[in-house]
Design a protein around this motif. Structure first.
Motif, PDB file in Angstrom:
ATOM      1  N   UNK B   3       0.860  -1.183   0.000  1.00  0.00           N
ATOM      2  CA  UNK B   3       0.000   0.000   0.000  1.00  0.00           C
ATOM      3  C   UNK B   3       0.893   1.228   0.000  1.00  0.00           C
ATOM      4  N   UNK B   4       0.740   2.038  -1.024  1.00  0.00           N
ATOM      5  CA  UNK B   4       1.611   3.199  -1.223  1.00  0.00           C
ATOM      6  C   UNK B   4       0.764   4.462  -1.213  1.00  0.00           C
ATOM      7  N   UNK B   5       1.103   5.382  -0.348  1.00  0.00           N
ATOM      8  CA  UNK B   5       0.346   6.634  -0.237  1.00  0.00           C
ATOM      9  C   UNK B   5       1.218   7.793  -0.683  1.00  0.00           C
ATOM     10  N   UNK B   6       0.661   8.630  -1.526  1.00  0.00           N
ATOM     11  CA  UNK B   6       1.385   9.803  -1.991  1.00  0.00           C
ATOM     12  C   UNK B   6       0.634  11.069  -1.577  1.00  0.00           C
ATOM     13  N   UNK B   7       1.416  12.108  -1.257  1.00  0.00           N
ATOM     14  CA  UNK B   7       0.839  13.409  -0.958  1.00  0.00           C
ATOM     15  C   UNK B   7       1.694  14.491  -1.579  1.00  0.00           C
ATOM     16  N   UNK B  24       4.764   7.233   1.102  1.00  0.00           N
ATOM     17  CA  UNK B  24       4.821   6.412   2.305  1.00  0.00           C
ATOM     18  C   UNK B  24       4.348   5.005   1.956  1.00  0.00           C
ATOM     19  N   UNK B  25       5.119   4.002   2.353  1.00  0.00           N
ATOM     20  CA  UNK B  25       4.771   2.613   2.076  1.00  0.00           C
ATOM     21  C   UNK B  25       4.430   1.910   3.385  1.00  0.00           C
ATOM     22  N   UNK B  26       3.518   0.952   3.328  1.00  0.00           N
ATOM     23  CA  UNK B  26       3.048   0.323   4.565  1.00  0.00           C
ATOM     24  C   UNK B  26       3.957  -0.796   5.049  1.00  0.00           C
ATOM     25  N   UNK B  76       9.943   8.143   1.140  1.00  0.00           N
ATOM     26  CA  UNK B  76      10.796   8.875   0.210  1.00  0.00           C
ATOM     27  C   UNK B  76      10.099  10.169  -0.184  1.00  0.00           C
ATOM     28  N   UNK B  77      10.895  11.149  -0.579  1.00  0.00           N
ATOM     29  CA  UNK B  77      10.333  12.384  -1.112  1.00  0.00           C
ATOM     30  C   UNK B  77      11.017  12.724  -2.430  1.00  0.00           C
ATOM     31  N   UNK B  78      10.242  13.335  -3.294  1.00  0.00           N
ATOM     32  CA  UNK B  78      10.746  13.877  -4.561  1.00  0.00           C
ATOM     33  C   UNK B  78      10.386  15.353  -4.583  1.00  0.00           C
ATOM     34  N   UNK B  79      11.378  16.199  -4.822  1.00  0.00           N
ATOM     35  CA  UNK B  79      11.122  17.627  -4.970  1.00  0.00           C
ATOM     36  C   UNK B  79      11.270  18.000  -6.437  1.00  0.00           C
ATOM     37  N   UNK B  91       3.403  12.583 -11.185  1.00  0.00           N
ATOM     38  CA  UNK B  91       4.613  11.991 -10.617  1.00  0.00           C
ATOM     39  C   UNK B  91       4.184  10.802  -9.751  1.00  0.00           C
ATOM     40  N   UNK B  92       4.813   9.657 -10.011  1.00  0.00           N
ATOM     41  CA  UNK B  92       4.399   8.421  -9.345  1.00  0.00           C
ATOM     42  C   UNK B  92       5.557   7.775  -8.604  1.00  0.00           C
ATOM     43  N   UNK B  93       5.267   7.382  -7.404  1.00  0.00           N
ATOM     44  CA  UNK B  93       6.198   6.612  -6.590  1.00  0.00           C
ATOM     45  C   UNK B  93       5.900   5.132  -6.824  1.00  0.00           C
ATOM     46  N   UNK B  94       6.912   4.310  -6.882  1.00  0.00           N
ATOM     47  CA  UNK B  94       6.676   2.884  -7.037  1.00  0.00           C
ATOM     48  C   UNK B  94       7.656   2.097  -6.179  1.00  0.00           C
ATOM     49  N   UNK B  95       7.253   0.880  -5.832  1.00  0.00           N
ATOM     50  CA  UNK B  95       8.095   0.009  -5.022  1.00  0.00           C
ATOM     51  C   UNK B  95       8.117  -1.368  -5.626  1.00  0.00           C
ATOM     52  N   UNK B  96       9.223  -2.059  -5.386  1.00  0.00           N
ATOM     53  CA  UNK B  96       9.377  -3.436  -5.841  1.00  0.00           C
ATOM     54  C   UNK B  96       9.046  -4.368  -4.688  1.00  0.00           C
ATOM     55  N   UNK B  97       8.126  -5.265  -4.927  1.00  0.00           N
ATOM     56  CA  UNK B  97       7.713  -6.211  -3.897  1.00  0.00           C
ATOM     57  C   UNK B  97       7.558  -7.587  -4.534  1.00  0.00           C
ATOM     58  N   UNK B  98       8.349  -8.538  -4.086  1.00  0.00           N
ATOM     59  CA  UNK B  98       8.362  -9.915  -4.626  1.00  0.00           C
ATOM     60  C   UNK B  98       8.440  -9.915  -6.150  1.00  0.00           C
ATOM     61  N   UNK B  99       9.343  -9.081  -6.676  1.00  0.00           N
ATOM     62  CA  UNK B  99       9.607  -9.077  -8.107  1.00  0.00           C
ATOM     63  C   UNK B  99       8.656  -8.237  -8.931  1.00  0.00           C
ATOM     64  N   UNK B 100       7.600  -7.728  -8.330  1.00  0.00           N
ATOM     65  CA  UNK B 100       6.578  -6.983  -9.052  1.00  0.00           C
ATOM     66  C   UNK B 100       6.595  -5.530  -8.593  1.00  0.00           C
TER      67      UNK B 100
END
Lengths: 114, 112
Positions: B3-7, B24-26, B76-79, B91-100
């Motif tokens: 679960x990824x939350x962006x603000x 923010x990632x859970x 993480x933050x991106x300015x 602008x999108x944040x992404x995470x790698x979880x179990x290869x996906x």
């Protein structure tokens, strides 16, 4: 880097119709994913499918890694299926053994009319 | 999955200003990435956010324009600095979880 090409670029369907979206990639892949971007911009994971076939409800996907393509099937389409469908892939080649940088195709814009 | 939350989810900014996007990632994740999607275009990787060290930027993106922080394994933050109308994008944040890879909801920025 890997090249990812999607076809068709645009597709208009009547509700209830079936469709096939295609993704060609230029190199062997260690990760291939299909996403649906809804009208609000959110990317929804559909399939993680570097090879083989998977099904999830009305959607299914097949990746033939040896021939470097993947297909996304949508059956009995609904208006809520509208949006952009992206294929994205990574390749290990030239990456020193690890590569998590997804390269996206340009997408297929699907419009399902009631 | 993750679960990824962006603000913020969206903002309208004035030319020349800067805006920081939070992700923010859970759960703890090793790999976090920032992507940009310009209007009507596909997604392009900006950088890999490395925990405890400088981000790794892709060709065409520089730290002065897109400074990134990654203080821990869930945040993480991106300015986007000194914005111009050409920076209007999602602008999108992404995470790698179990290869996906999984994506946040995105932050839609409009620069006037």
């Amino acid at each position: 880097g890997i090249q990812v090409e999607q076809s068709p670029p645009d597709l208009i369907l009547q509700e209830g119709a079936n469709s096939t979206l295609r993704c060609n990639f230029s190199d062997s892949v260690n990760n291939l994913q299909w996403f649906h971007q809804n009208p609000w911009g959110q990317l929804i994971n559909l399939f993680y499918i570097p090879s083989g076939t998977k099904q999830n409800g009305r959607l299914s996907a097949t990746t033939v890694a040896t021939e470097r393509y993947s297909l996304l099937y949508i059956s009995s389409s609904q208006t809520t299926d509208s949006g952009v469908y992206f294929c994205a892939a990574t390749t290990l080649r030239g990456s020193g053994g690890s590569n998590y940088k997804l390269t996206f195709g340009k997408g297929t814009l699907l419009t399902v009319n009631p | 999955s993750a679960v990824i939350s962006q603000k913020p989810s969206r903002d309208i900014c004035q030319r020349g200003t800067s805006l920081t996007i939070q992700c923010q990632v859970d759960s703890q994740v090793t790999m976090m990435f920032w992507y940009r999607q310009q209007p009507g275009q596909s997604l392009t990787l900006i950088a890999t956010a490395n925990q405890g060290s400088e981000a790794t930027y892709e060709s065409g993106f520089v730290i002065d324009k897109f400074p990134i922080s990654r203080p821990n394994l869930t945040f993480s933050t991106l300015t986007v600095s000194n914005m111009s109308p050409e920076d209007s994008s999602i602008y999108l944040c992404s995470v790698l979880n179990t290869g996906e890879l999984f994506f946040g909801e995105g932050s839609r920025l409009t620069v006037l």
